[in-house]
Design a protein around this motif. Sequence first.
Motif, PDB file in Angstrom:
ATOM      1  N   ARG A 201      39.534  41.823 -23.688  1.00 55.19           N
ATOM      2  CA  ARG A 201      39.334  43.181 -24.198  1.00 55.19           C
ATOM      3  C   ARG A 201      38.574  44.033 -23.200  1.00 55.19           C
ATOM      4  NH1 ARG A 201      42.208  41.283 -27.410  1.00 55.19           N
ATOM      5  NH2 ARG A 201      42.074  41.134 -29.669  1.00 55.19           N
TER       6      ARG A 201
ATOM      7  N   VAL B 147      27.453  40.784 -27.437  1.00 50.35           N
ATOM      8  CA  VAL B 147      28.563  39.963 -26.930  1.00 50.35           C
ATOM      9  C   VAL B 147      28.033  38.620 -26.440  1.00 50.35           C
ATOM     10  CG1 VAL B 147      30.185  39.748 -24.992  1.00 50.35           C
ATOM     11  CG2 VAL B 147      30.172  41.831 -26.367  1.00 50.35           C
TER      12      VAL B 147
ATOM     13  N   PHE C  16      35.074  39.872 -22.318  1.00 52.99           N
ATOM     14  CA  PHE C  16      35.028  41.324 -22.397  1.00 52.99           C
ATOM     15  C   PHE C  16      34.794  41.937 -21.023  1.00 52.99           C
ATOM     16  CE2 PHE C  16      33.890  40.057 -26.673  1.00 52.99           C
ATOM     17  CZ  PHE C  16      34.517  41.010 -27.469  1.00 52.99           C
TER      18      PHE C  16
END
Length: 130
Positions: A123, A26, A3
Amino acid sequence: MKFAIALFSPPHAPSSRRALRFAQSVLAGGHEIVRLFFYQDGVHSASANVVAPQDELDSAAEWTAFVREQQLDGVVCIAAALRRGILNEEEARRYERAAANLAQPWELSGLGQLHEATQVADRLICFGGA
């Protein structure tokens, strides 16, 4: 999953706290954060001079501790930071200002760092902004 996280809102905004909780989740989930990029009013989270009221969470201090403890790449947009009076030692000397206020371990850099992070990450997650 990798991420990249971008924060556009100031430390007292709910989206700043949500971004921090997301980032913590995360890592707790076994994923990776390739870069945290703070832009627009999000750069205030990297200021060593932000003081939260005693009855509020100190999101700026939490962000700084999180970046330091997790040894993350915490990047603050230099143009947005300078515009808002957030300077490291080098920029304080360059612009002949009395003091630097960029907290450690944050680093000033350009939007190219955000672009590079989007190329590496799976992402890009953005919080705050207009």
